[in-house]
Scaffold this motif. Structure first.
Motif, PDB file in Angstrom:
ATOM      1  N   LEU A 151       0.850  -1.189  -0.041  1.00  0.00           N
ATOM      2  CA  LEU A 151       0.041   0.058   0.107  1.00  0.00           C
ATOM      3  C   LEU A 151       0.866   1.253  -0.009  1.00  0.00           C
ATOM      4  O   LEU A 151       0.154   2.366  -0.340  1.00  0.00           O
ATOM      5  CB  LEU A 151      -0.962   0.029   1.267  1.00  0.00           C
ATOM      6  N   PHE A 152       2.138   1.314   0.537  1.00  0.00           N
ATOM      7  CA  PHE A 152       2.813   2.479   0.642  1.00  0.00           C
ATOM      8  C   PHE A 152       3.981   2.409  -0.434  1.00  0.00           C
ATOM      9  O   PHE A 152       4.775   1.306  -0.294  1.00  0.00           O
ATOM     10  CB  PHE A 152       3.439   2.626   2.177  1.00  0.00           C
ATOM     11  N   GLU A 153       4.303   3.573  -0.707  1.00  0.00           N
ATOM     12  CA  GLU A 153       5.742   3.755  -1.570  1.00  0.00           C
ATOM     13  C   GLU A 153       6.857   3.825  -0.549  1.00  0.00           C
ATOM     14  O   GLU A 153       6.587   4.238   0.565  1.00  0.00           O
ATOM     15  CB  GLU A 153       5.588   5.100  -2.466  1.00  0.00           C
ATOM     16  N   PRO A 154       8.045   3.123  -1.107  1.00  0.00           N
ATOM     17  CA  PRO A 154       9.098   3.470  -0.254  1.00  0.00           C
ATOM     18  C   PRO A 154       9.425   5.088   0.152  1.00  0.00           C
ATOM     19  O   PRO A 154       9.068   6.102  -0.369  1.00  0.00           O
ATOM     20  CB  PRO A 154      10.472   3.300  -0.994  1.00  0.00           C
ATOM     21  N   LYS A 155       9.714   5.278   1.504  1.00  0.00           N
ATOM     22  CA  LYS A 155       9.842   6.606   1.871  1.00  0.00           C
ATOM     23  C   LYS A 155       8.846   7.743   2.167  1.00  0.00           C
ATOM     24  O   LYS A 155       9.055   8.748   1.888  1.00  0.00           O
ATOM     25  CB  LYS A 155      11.264   7.430   1.327  1.00  0.00           C
ATOM     26  N   SER A 156       7.632   6.942   2.095  1.00  0.00           N
ATOM     27  CA  SER A 156       6.530   7.653   2.060  1.00  0.00           C
ATOM     28  C   SER A 156       5.695   7.918   3.408  1.00  0.00           C
ATOM     29  O   SER A 156       4.675   8.759   3.510  1.00  0.00           O
ATOM     30  CB  SER A 156       5.610   7.174   1.091  1.00  0.00           C
ATOM     31  N   ILE A 157       6.126   7.311   4.481  1.00  0.00           N
ATOM     32  CA  ILE A 157       5.638   7.422   5.532  1.00  0.00           C
ATOM     33  C   ILE A 157       6.099   8.456   6.771  1.00  0.00           C
ATOM     34  O   ILE A 157       7.440   8.165   6.654  1.00  0.00           O
ATOM     35  CB  ILE A 157       5.430   5.840   6.285  1.00  0.00           C
ATOM     36  N   SER A 158       5.662   9.025   7.508  1.00  0.00           N
ATOM     37  CA  SER A 158       6.202   9.802   8.454  1.00  0.00           C
ATOM     38  C   SER A 158       6.358   9.329   9.940  1.00  0.00           C
ATOM     39  O   SER A 158       7.350   9.578  10.529  1.00  0.00           O
ATOM     40  CB  SER A 158       5.434  11.292   8.540  1.00  0.00           C
ATOM     41  N   ALA A 159       5.554   8.437  10.131  1.00  0.00           N
ATOM     42  CA  ALA A 159       5.748   7.592  11.556  1.00  0.00           C
ATOM     43  C   ALA A 159       4.960   6.465  11.336  1.00  0.00           C
ATOM     44  O   ALA A 159       4.101   6.126  10.867  1.00  0.00           O
ATOM     45  CB  ALA A 159       5.098   8.492  12.545  1.00  0.00           C
ATOM     46  N   VAL A 160       5.473   5.441  12.151  1.00  0.00           N
ATOM     47  CA  VAL A 160       5.044   4.192  12.475  1.00  0.00           C
ATOM     48  C   VAL A 160       4.525   4.087  13.967  1.00  0.00           C
ATOM     49  O   VAL A 160       5.509   4.286  14.898  1.00  0.00           O
ATOM     50  CB  VAL A 160       5.993   3.093  11.888  1.00  0.00           C
ATOM     51  N   HIS A 161       3.578   3.653  14.376  1.00  0.00           N
ATOM     52  CA  HIS A 161       3.255   3.253  15.814  1.00  0.00           C
ATOM     53  C   HIS A 161       2.786   1.860  16.071  1.00  0.00           C
ATOM     54  O   HIS A 161       2.035   1.292  15.343  1.00  0.00           O
ATOM     55  CB  HIS A 161       1.984   4.183  16.220  1.00  0.00           C
ATOM     56  N   VAL A 162       3.282   1.144  16.966  1.00  0.00           N
ATOM     57  CA  VAL A 162       3.224  -0.070  17.375  1.00  0.00           C
ATOM     58  C   VAL A 162       3.031  -0.240  18.960  1.00  0.00           C
ATOM     59  O   VAL A 162       3.881   0.292  19.677  1.00  0.00           O
ATOM     60  CB  VAL A 162       4.049  -1.275  16.869  1.00  0.00           C
ATOM     61  N   GLN A 163       1.715  -0.340  19.261  1.00  0.00           N
ATOM     62  CA  GLN A 163       1.145  -0.136  20.713  1.00  0.00           C
ATOM     63  C   GLN A 163       0.866  -1.837  21.084  1.00  0.00           C
ATOM     64  O   GLN A 163       0.089  -2.112  20.768  1.00  0.00           O
ATOM     65  CB  GLN A 163       0.306   0.782  20.931  1.00  0.00           C
ATOM     66  N   PHE A 164       1.622  -2.092  22.144  1.00  0.00           N
ATOM     67  CA  PHE A 164       1.187  -3.537  22.830  1.00  0.00           C
ATOM     68  C   PHE A 164       1.142  -4.579  21.909  1.00  0.00           C
ATOM     69  O   PHE A 164      -0.158  -5.216  21.736  1.00  0.00           O
ATOM     70  CB  PHE A 164       0.159  -3.380  23.832  1.00  0.00           C
ATOM     71  N   PRO A 165       1.984  -4.765  20.808  1.00  0.00           N
ATOM     72  CA  PRO A 165       2.023  -5.948  20.022  1.00  0.00           C
ATOM     73  C   PRO A 165       1.831  -7.449  21.005  1.00  0.00           C
ATOM     74  O   PRO A 165       2.420  -7.432  21.910  1.00  0.00           O
ATOM     75  CB  PRO A 165       3.177  -6.090  19.202  1.00  0.00           C
ATOM     76  N   ASP A 166       1.134  -8.341  20.211  1.00  0.00           N
ATOM     77  CA  ASP A 166       0.789  -9.502  20.942  1.00  0.00           C
ATOM     78  C   ASP A 166       2.381 -10.068  21.533  1.00  0.00           C
ATOM     79  O   ASP A 166       3.338 -10.261  20.654  1.00  0.00           O
ATOM     80  CB  ASP A 166       0.297 -10.707  19.953  1.00  0.00           C
ATOM     81  N   PRO A 167       2.469 -10.445  22.694  1.00  0.00           N
ATOM     82  CA  PRO A 167       3.809 -10.857  23.376  1.00  0.00           C
ATOM     83  C   PRO A 167       4.175 -12.444  22.751  1.00  0.00           C
ATOM     84  O   PRO A 167       5.481 -12.520  22.706  1.00  0.00           O
ATOM     85  CB  PRO A 167       3.735 -10.939  24.711  1.00  0.00           C
ATOM     86  N   TRP A 168       3.307 -13.153  22.467  1.00  0.00           N
ATOM     87  CA  TRP A 168       3.683 -14.649  22.224  1.00  0.00           C
ATOM     88  C   TRP A 168       4.506 -15.164  23.256  1.00  0.00           C
ATOM     89  O   TRP A 168       5.696 -14.972  23.085  1.00  0.00           O
ATOM     90  CB  TRP A 168       4.041 -14.711  20.793  1.00  0.00           C
ATOM     91  N   TRP A 169       4.106 -15.253  24.463  1.00  0.00           N
ATOM     92  CA  TRP A 169       5.147 -15.606  25.580  1.00  0.00           C
ATOM     93  C   TRP A 169       5.801 -16.725  25.505  1.00  0.00           C
ATOM     94  O   TRP A 169       7.057 -17.112  25.607  1.00  0.00           O
ATOM     95  CB  TRP A 169       4.028 -15.680  26.681  1.00  0.00           C
ATOM     96  N   LYS A 170       5.233 -17.817  24.653  1.00  0.00           N
ATOM     97  CA  LYS A 170       5.944 -19.164  24.695  1.00  0.00           C
ATOM     98  C   LYS A 170       7.180 -19.000  23.602  1.00  0.00           C
ATOM     99  O   LYS A 170       7.054 -18.409  22.679  1.00  0.00           O
ATOM    100  CB  LYS A 170       5.200 -20.233  24.321  1.00  0.00           C
TER     101      LYS A 170
END
Ligand SMILES: C[S@@+](CC[C@H](N)C(=O)[O-])C[C@H]1O[C@@H](n2cnc3c(N)ncnc32)[C@H](O)[C@@H]1O
Length: 154
Positions: free
Chosen positions: A42-61
């Motif tokens: 969906l996105f062209e290279p170098k086209s995004i100003s910020a990426v946010h990842v909040q509390f991604p699944d930890p997959w404990w095992k």
């Protein structure tokens, strides 16, 4: 500023879309699907100003940890998509995952500057907007580990 959010689960995507509509938020698009697959389509290279990842699944095992969102592939993906000076904001309540994120962003493969200094979490990432989940953690005294990386993607 336009925001694009990704969520793999249909029910959550619908719920988020309903909530955004109810609140009259018009600069957000919520897409159901795997961010790792859709971002490069969906996105062209170098086209995004910020990426946010909040509390991604930890997959404990241990044997499930290869399912984690943030790994070397993801860091390369984000590096290619961010505009020069673009920022990555990460939050997790899982210290081990936070350390893995840090090691992966700082392993020298790509030029990411840790805004708090190499090997450090940041106390305040400047965003100031806790999600409902984060509000629960903060109320319960659960530590939240934050990282901010700046891309020197020239
Ligand atoms: C632990 S929840 C955190 C949700 C939210 N960020 C919060 O702070 O409450 C992780 C969410 O990420 C979604 N997810 C996991 N892997 C994903 C991927 N590759 N692309 C998009 N969404 C993903 C899961 O379905 C789940 O709803």
């Amino acid at each position: 500023m336009g925001l694009v959010g990704f969520e793999t689960r249909k029910a959550f995507t619908k719920r988020l879309t309903r909530r955004a509509n109810r609140l009259g938020i018009q600069n957000v698009e919520l897409i159901r699907g795997d961010a790792r697959k859709l971002l490069p389509v969906l996105f062209e290279p170098k086209s995004i100003s910020a990426v946010h990842v909040q509390f991604p699944d930890p997959w404990w095992k241990k044997r499930h940890q290869r399912r984690r969102l943030i790994d070397g592939y993801f860091v390369t993906l984000v590096h290619n998509l961010l505009a020069p000076g673009g920022l990555v904001f990460l939050r997790t309540d899982v210290l081990d995952y936070g350390r893995t994120m840090m090691e992966t962003f700082e392993d020298g493969t790509h030029r990411f500057e840790n805004v708090a200094g190499q090997g450090s979490f940041i106390d305040d990432d400047g965003l100031g907007v806790p999600s409902n989940r984060e509000r629960r953690y903060l109320a319960a005294g659960t530590p939240v580990y934050r990282l901010v990386y700046k891309s020197s993607n020239f």
